[in-house]
Design an enzyme around this catalytic site. Structure first.
Site, PDB file in Angstrom:
ATOM      1  N   ASP A 139       0.764  -1.147  -0.224  1.00 23.10           N
ATOM      2  CA  ASP A 139      -0.124   0.086   0.008  1.00 23.10           C
ATOM      3  C   ASP A 139       0.864   1.323  -0.052  1.00 23.10           C
ATOM      4  O   ASP A 139       2.072   1.226   0.225  1.00 23.10           O
ATOM      5  CB  ASP A 139      -0.856   0.061   1.119  1.00 23.10           C
ATOM      6  N   ASP A 141       1.059   4.848   1.917  1.00 19.64           N
ATOM      7  CA  ASP A 141       0.275   5.460   3.272  1.00 19.64           C
ATOM      8  C   ASP A 141       0.639   6.871   3.110  1.00 19.64           C
ATOM      9  O   ASP A 141       2.088   7.360   3.019  1.00 19.64           O
ATOM     10  CB  ASP A 141       0.872   4.778   4.385  1.00 19.64           C
TER      11      ASP A 141
END
Length: 212
Positions: A139, A141
């Protein structure tokens, strides 16, 4: 600048913590990370006088260790806002490609509204240290500092842009009271989860709630 902004904030990276500040139950890998001169990340927790709540990061999500760092030991501090120029459009993992694609839009939003944004999590750690922790399926962030309310329709428009990127993007809205996920604020939910130093709670307006 307000005095609290001079203090290390959640997601800041700090250098200078020594292995002797780890508790007796700390795993071996945590001592190895500190011995290698790598930073710790400021975590969201109630402050102690002269001490900063931090986390030691190892390899993978399973290697995280909470600790306390003396404020006087800080030798270097890198904030998420200092890491926004690290994306690349070609030849790197999906999170850094996504960062390069998103940077112009976030820069424009921040100029227009007088805001600030930054890179956190694995991407922030990799950009600050040069240590590879991201993979193609990691991911991205991010945080967006929003001292004034962000309309939910604007949050939804930003979320729709994030959904078009080559990886999942987890963007936290940092308000004066704590942090709320953009994904939550863009939803029709009447209350959203606000994460503050005193803990997490459901609130109707993450800007009007006063963090304990």
């Amino acid at each position: 600048m307000h005095e609290t902004r001079l203090l290390p904030q959640p997601h800041d990276l700090l250098w200078g913590m020594s292995t002797d500040r780890l508790d007796a139950a700390a795993p071996t890998w945590a001592a190895e990370v500190l011995a290698a001169g790598r930073p710790v990340v400021v975590r969201r927790a109630p402050a102690r006088d002269g001490w900063i709540a931090v986390g030691v990061r190892g390899h993978g999500r399973e290697q995280r260790h909470a600790a306390w760092m003396p404020r006087a030991a800080i030798r270097r501090r890198v904030q998420p806002e200092q890491l926004t120029g690290g994306g690349e459009r070609e030849g790197v993992c999906a999170p850094l490609r996504a960062l390069a694609l998103l940077q112009p839009q976030l820069d424009a939003l921040c100029r227009q509204r007088g805001l600030a944004w930054g890179v956190t999590g694995g991407a922030g750690y990799q950009l600050a240290t040069g240590v590879t922790v991201l993979g193609e399926h990691s991911d991205l962030d991010l945080l967006l500092r929003v001292p004034r309310p962000l309309e939910r329709r604007q949050a939804l428009a930003l979320l729709e842009r994030l959904e078009q990127l080559p990886c999942r993007v987890d963007l936290q809205l940092e308000t004066p009271a704590g942090a709320v996920a953009l994904r939550d604020w863009a939803s029709p939910a009447a209350r959203v989860l606000l994460k503050a130093g005193s803990g997490a709670r459901l609130v109707g307006d993450p800007w009007r709630e006063v963090a304990a």
